[in-house]
Design a protein around this motif. Structure first.
Motif, PDB file in Angstrom:
ATOM      1  N   GLU A   3      50.715 -57.597 -83.649  1.00 17.50           N
ATOM      2  CA  GLU A   3      50.715 -57.805 -82.195  1.00 17.50           C
ATOM      3  C   GLU A   3      51.921 -57.149 -81.539  1.00 17.50           C
ATOM      4  O   GLU A   3      51.825 -56.577 -80.449  1.00 17.50           O
ATOM      5  N   ASN A   4      53.078 -57.217 -82.213  1.00 20.22           N
ATOM      6  CA  ASN A   4      54.311 -56.656 -81.641  1.00 20.22           C
ATOM      7  C   ASN A   4      54.606 -55.238 -82.117  1.00 20.22           C
ATOM      8  O   ASN A   4      55.556 -54.625 -81.666  1.00 20.22           O
ATOM      9  N   LYS A   5      53.806 -54.769 -83.085  1.00 22.28           N
ATOM     10  CA  LYS A   5      53.965 -53.411 -83.624  1.00 22.28           C
ATOM     11  C   LYS A   5      55.382 -53.194 -84.145  1.00 22.28           C
ATOM     12  O   LYS A   5      56.063 -52.227 -83.794  1.00 22.28           O
ATOM     13  N   VAL A   6      55.808 -54.107 -85.014  1.00 20.22           N
ATOM     14  CA  VAL A   6      57.154 -54.035 -85.590  1.00 20.22           C
ATOM     15  C   VAL A   6      57.068 -54.146 -87.109  1.00 20.22           C
ATOM     16  O   VAL A   6      56.095 -54.649 -87.668  1.00 20.22           O
ATOM     17  N   TYR A   7      58.127 -53.653 -87.761  1.00 19.40           N
ATOM     18  CA  TYR A   7      58.340 -53.972 -89.168  1.00 19.40           C
ATOM     19  C   TYR A   7      58.944 -55.368 -89.216  1.00 19.40           C
ATOM     20  O   TYR A   7      59.931 -55.645 -88.529  1.00 19.40           O
ATOM     21  N   LEU A   8      58.353 -56.224 -90.028  1.00 19.38           N
ATOM     22  CA  LEU A   8      58.762 -57.628 -90.051  1.00 19.38           C
ATOM     23  C   LEU A   8      59.091 -58.061 -91.475  1.00 19.38           C
ATOM     24  O   LEU A   8      58.241 -58.004 -92.370  1.00 19.38           O
ATOM     25  N   VAL A   9      60.344 -58.455 -91.657  1.00 21.12           N
ATOM     26  CA  VAL A   9      60.770 -59.053 -92.916  1.00 21.12           C
ATOM     27  C   VAL A   9      60.653 -60.566 -92.734  1.00 21.12           C
ATOM     28  O   VAL A   9      61.393 -61.163 -91.955  1.00 21.12           O
ATOM     29  N   GLY A  10      59.685 -61.152 -93.433  1.00 21.16           N
ATOM     30  CA  GLY A  10      59.303 -62.533 -93.147  1.00 21.16           C
ATOM     31  C   GLY A  10      60.202 -63.573 -93.784  1.00 21.16           C
ATOM     32  O   GLY A  10      59.688 -64.544 -94.370  1.00 21.16           O
ATOM     33  N   GLY A  11      61.522 -63.386 -93.663  1.00 19.27           N
ATOM     34  CA  GLY A  11      62.442 -64.361 -94.210  1.00 19.27           C
ATOM     35  C   GLY A  11      62.064 -64.673 -95.635  1.00 19.27           C
ATOM     36  O   GLY A  11      61.921 -63.779 -96.459  1.00 19.27           O
ATOM     37  N   SER A  12      61.878 -65.956 -95.936  1.00 15.20           N
ATOM     38  CA  SER A  12      61.257 -66.321 -97.206  1.00 15.20           C
ATOM     39  C   SER A  12      60.478 -67.609 -97.029  1.00 15.20           C
ATOM     40  O   SER A  12      60.698 -68.364 -96.072  1.00 15.20           O
ATOM     41  N   LEU A  13      59.554 -67.826 -97.948  1.00 14.58           N
ATOM     42  CA  LEU A  13      58.748 -69.034 -97.947  1.00 14.58           C
ATOM     43  C   LEU A  13      58.553 -69.483 -99.390  1.00 14.58           C
ATOM     44  O   LEU A  13      58.633 -68.667-100.316  1.00 14.58           O
ATOM     45  N   PRO A  14      58.307 -70.773 -99.611  1.00 13.30           N
ATOM     46  CA  PRO A  14      57.962 -71.214-100.960  1.00 13.30           C
ATOM     47  C   PRO A  14      56.568 -70.699-101.313  1.00 13.30           C
ATOM     48  O   PRO A  14      55.605 -70.957-100.587  1.00 13.30           O
ATOM     49  N   GLU A  15      56.481 -69.962-102.408  1.00 15.94           N
ATOM     50  CA  GLU A  15      55.208 -69.384-102.847  1.00 15.94           C
ATOM     51  C   GLU A  15      54.736 -70.070-104.127  1.00 15.94           C
ATOM     52  O   GLU A  15      55.528 -70.312-105.040  1.00 15.94           O
ATOM     53  N   LYS A  16      53.439 -70.357-104.191  1.00 20.84           N
ATOM     54  CA  LYS A  16      52.843 -70.851-105.425  1.00 20.84           C
ATOM     55  C   LYS A  16      51.958 -69.770-106.009  1.00 20.84           C
ATOM     56  O   LYS A  16      51.096 -69.221-105.330  1.00 20.84           O
ATOM     57  N   PHE A  17      52.205 -69.446-107.276  1.00 17.64           N
ATOM     58  CA  PHE A  17      51.423 -68.415-107.959  1.00 17.64           C
ATOM     59  C   PHE A  17      51.293 -68.791-109.432  1.00 17.64           C
ATOM     60  O   PHE A  17      52.302 -68.937-110.132  1.00 17.64           O
TER      61      PHE A  17
END
Length: 291
Positions: free
Chosen positions: A90-104
């Protein structure tokens, strides 16, 4: 048509610059509200001219081992990733999404996702070095009680330069960033959440040190400090140039930190102090220390 040398120089300089935005946001225990806040602040950073934007470590959940399983999602199919993809596009930006807890595969990771202006996932970084410390009279924390470490390096290109990614405790391990530098990065981007024990002592020192060591820009994005949180983040999101000079630094409160990144500063630092040409790899890589 003749094009002047001055015009070409200006165009070359312009092509080597961009504006970064760091989102030092308040993080609550309400995931939906965190995602709404992140989307709003990303849009505000874009309005301020940022083309590369970063969120802080654990931006969608409180920081703490007891929270990680509760807030964990899959990457890239979870609710948080879907929202990051939408907002980047939507904003047409490169976005580094901080971090999140991931389950894999029945394991949990502290994971940073990187999104392109088209909303596509460029890459992801799982925190390599887990935050296991016990400072007498200060902070005790053991991420390895819940999390598993990542095992890959992460470098992406925003169309202007190569950018290396680490998460918080990764910054203390200079070997990682020396490898990144040899791979051609001009910036290190670090979602992080230092605390009130290590933050006042080491936060700025480490960011400036990594910038000087590798002659790169360093941008570290922290959550704002929440007085009611179990884990009190230090805040102080920071942007440092290749000379080790602090360009911008926040304090404790929620804030959008922006700065113009001129990559000519990397060239100037490396030409003025040519440490990469002067390294004695004939000694470092072949001779064992005699203790």
């Amino acid at each position: 048509m003749k094009i002047s040398l001055v015009y070409l120089q200006k165009m070359a300089s312009r092509a080597k610059s961009f504006r970064i935005g760091l989102i030092q946001m308040l993080v609550s225990d309400d995931k939906s509200e965190n995602l709404k806040s992140a989307a709003r602040l990303i849009s505000e950073a874009k309005e301020q001219g940022a083309s590369l934007i970063s969120l802080p470590e654990c931006f969608n959940s409180p920081y703490g081992t007891k929270y990680f399983p509760q807030y964990a999602e899959s990457v890239p199919d979870g609710e948080t990733c879907q929202e990051l993809s939408r907002v980047a596009k939507e904003n047409k930006v490169y976005l580094v999404g901080g971090s999140l807890p991931e389950k894999f595969e029945n394991k949990y990771y502290n994971t940073c996702t990187i999104w392109g202006p088209d909303g596509e996932l460029i890459d992801y970084h799982r925190k390599i070095h887990l935050f296991d410390i016990d400072v007498p009279g200060g902070q005790k924390f053991t991420e390895s009680d819940v999390l598993s470490p990542g095992n890959k390096f992460t470098i992406f290109d925003n169309g202007i330069c190569k950018i290396g990614v680490g998460i918080c405790y990764d910054v203390r391990f200079s070997e990682l960033f020396h490898i990144y530098r040899k791979e051609g990065i001009s910036m290190l981007l670090l979602p992080a959440a230092f605390n009130m024990t290590t933050g006042p002592l080491h936060w700025e020192l480490l960011m400036r040190g990594r910038a000087i060591d590798e002659q790169i820009f360093v941008a570290a994005c922290s959550p704002a400090q929440c007085p009611d949180s179990d884990y009190k983040a230090y805040g102080h999101s920071i942007i440092v140039n290749p000379w080790g000079k602090v360009i911008k630094q926040a304090e404790f409160n929620e804030e959008i930190l922006t700065a113009d990144i001129d990559l000519n500063e990397c060239d100037n630092a490396r030409q003025s102090i040519p440490i990469f040409k002067q390294r004695r790899t004939d000694l470092y890589d072949t001779v064992k220390c005699q203790l």
